[in-house]
Design a protein around this motif. Sequence first.
Motif, short mmCIF file in Angstrom:
data_model
loop_
_atom_site.label_atom_id
_atom_site.label_comp_id
_atom_site.label_asym_id
_atom_site.label_seq_id
_atom_site.Cartn_x
_atom_site.Cartn_y
_atom_site.Cartn_z
N THR A 160 -103.95 34.12 9.14
CA THR A 160 -102.69 34.20 8.39
C THR A 160 -102.24 35.65 8.28
OG1 THR A 160 -103.24 32.22 7.12
CG2 THR A 160 -101.52 33.65 6.23
N LEU A 161 -103.16 36.54 7.95
CA LEU A 161 -102.80 37.96 7.87
C LEU A 161 -102.38 38.49 9.24
CD1 LEU A 161 -105.56 39.41 5.49
CD2 LEU A 161 -103.13 39.02 4.96
N ALA A 162 -103.02 38.03 10.30
CA ALA A 162 -102.65 38.45 11.65
C ALA A 162 -101.23 38.01 11.99
CB ALA A 162 -103.64 37.89 12.66
N LYS A 163 -100.89 36.79 11.56
CA LYS A 163 -99.54 36.28 11.80
C LYS A 163 -98.50 37.12 11.06
CE LYS A 163 -96.83 32.00 11.37
NZ LYS A 163 -96.87 30.58 10.90
N VAL A 164 -98.80 37.47 9.82
CA VAL A 164 -97.88 38.28 9.00
C VAL A 164 -97.73 39.68 9.61
CG1 VAL A 164 -97.55 39.36 6.75
CG2 VAL A 164 -98.38 37.00 6.89
N ALA A 165 -98.85 40.28 10.00
CA ALA A 165 -98.84 41.63 10.56
C ALA A 165 -98.10 41.66 11.90
CB ALA A 165 -100.26 42.14 10.74
N HIS A 168 -94.32 41.42 11.45
CA HIS A 168 -93.71 42.66 10.98
C HIS A 168 -93.62 43.70 12.10
CE1 HIS A 168 -92.14 45.44 8.12
NE2 HIS A 168 -93.16 46.29 8.26
N SER A 169 -94.66 43.82 12.91
CA SER A 169 -94.62 44.75 14.04
C SER A 169 -93.52 44.36 15.02
CB SER A 169 -95.97 44.77 14.77
OG SER A 169 -96.94 45.45 14.00
N PHE A 178 -88.78 51.59 10.92
CA PHE A 178 -90.19 51.84 10.58
C PHE A 178 -90.31 51.91 9.06
CE2 PHE A 178 -93.81 54.85 9.95
CZ PHE A 178 -94.80 54.04 10.48
N SER A 179 -90.85 50.83 8.48
CA SER A 179 -90.94 50.74 7.03
C SER A 179 -91.90 49.63 6.63
CB SER A 179 -89.56 50.47 6.43
OG SER A 179 -89.64 50.23 5.05
N HIS A 180 -92.50 49.78 5.44
CA HIS A 180 -93.29 48.68 4.89
C HIS A 180 -92.38 47.54 4.44
CE1 HIS A 180 -97.28 50.47 4.92
NE2 HIS A 180 -96.77 51.60 4.46
N SER A 181 -91.15 47.85 4.14
CA SER A 181 -90.19 46.82 3.70
C SER A 181 -89.51 46.18 4.90
CB SER A 181 -89.12 47.44 2.79
OG SER A 181 -89.70 47.97 1.63
N SER A 182 -89.36 44.88 4.84
CA SER A 182 -88.63 44.17 5.89
C SER A 182 -87.15 44.50 5.77
CB SER A 182 -88.83 42.66 5.75
OG SER A 182 -90.19 42.30 5.87
N ARG A 183 -86.38 44.13 6.75
CA ARG A 183 -84.94 44.41 6.71
C ARG A 183 -84.25 43.72 5.54
NH1 ARG A 183 -82.59 42.14 11.22
NH2 ARG A 183 -84.49 40.92 11.52
N ASN A 184 -84.84 42.61 5.07
CA ASN A 184 -84.26 41.92 3.92
C ASN A 184 -84.83 42.43 2.59
OD1 ASN A 184 -86.83 40.89 3.87
ND2 ASN A 184 -86.24 38.72 4.01
N GLY A 185 -85.67 43.44 2.66
CA GLY A 185 -86.22 44.03 1.44
C GLY A 185 -87.59 43.50 1.02
N ASP A 186 -88.11 42.52 1.75
CA ASP A 186 -89.43 41.98 1.39
C ASP A 186 -90.52 43.04 1.55
OD1 ASP A 186 -88.44 39.52 0.75
OD2 ASP A 186 -89.17 38.50 2.56
N SER A 187 -91.46 43.05 0.61
CA SER A 187 -92.62 43.95 0.68
C SER A 187 -93.73 43.26 1.49
CB SER A 187 -93.12 44.24 -0.73
OG SER A 187 -93.73 43.07 -1.27
N PRO A 188 -94.79 43.97 1.82
CA PRO A 188 -95.92 43.32 2.49
C PRO A 188 -96.47 42.15 1.68
CG PRO A 188 -96.18 45.70 2.55
CD PRO A 188 -95.01 45.43 1.66
#
Length: 260
Positions: A160-165, A168-169, A178-188
């Motif tokens: 699951t973590l691999a899918k999330v990572a 994001h990449s 290049f950011s920890h935040s997604s384009r919609n503002g979601d955090s990790p």
Amino acid sequence: MHTYRNPRARALAFVSLFLAATLATPALSASAEDAATPEPPVASTITTNSPTSGLEPGGAVVTITGTGFTGTTSVAFGSVAATKFTVVSDTRITAISPELDADSYQLAVTTAAGTTTAGAFVVRSYADEVLRLVNDARGTKRKCGSTTYKAVPKLRADATLAKVATAHSKDMAAHSFFSHSSRNGDSPFDRMGAAGYKYSSAGENIAAGYRTPSSVVKAWLKSKGHCKNIMKRSYTELGVGYAEGGYYGTYWTQDFGNPR
């Protein structure tokens, strides 16, 4: 009498010499019984290969040792031909691994005697290699900034973590940000929660522009905050994402977690 016989003697002598020369000719070729039978080609053997593993893009220089390598016509990893090979001697070959999917492959050497298969060459994905390098780092006491961390247990891979990572990449590569935040503002942590990963602690490292697992892990370990995430005892699982594209060319994500 002499006038009559001498020419005849010369004639007979000539004929005799001619016959001798004619009959002597076949004697230059051995009979079927006396002809030497060619030795059958000896099959090659594979004893060892070093290194025993490489990465998906290929390019590893693999030394194969064994016997009977003279006259080798092909070297393969499984069914895929080596990018290049050199017969160094009858007992040693060097071969460059081709691009392969993550898996285990037997080595194959083909000579006039046929194909010999043996040994094993394990191909790891970039994600697997990052996990391996991170666990190597966690197995040794080290400083992250001014703080010394003791060796900690290895992390295990989590799908699951691999899918999330990975998502994001890929998002960063596709949209060149290049950011920890997604384009919609979601955090990790939003992304982990949306994927159904429930955790008691979690963290994330990202990087861009590094070409290999080794270079990116070295860079993370030199950075205090990233190093702290790698050495954190409370984390037990890791997901790694890698993607190509965008401004930096390569994008890496590590998502750490401790499930609850």
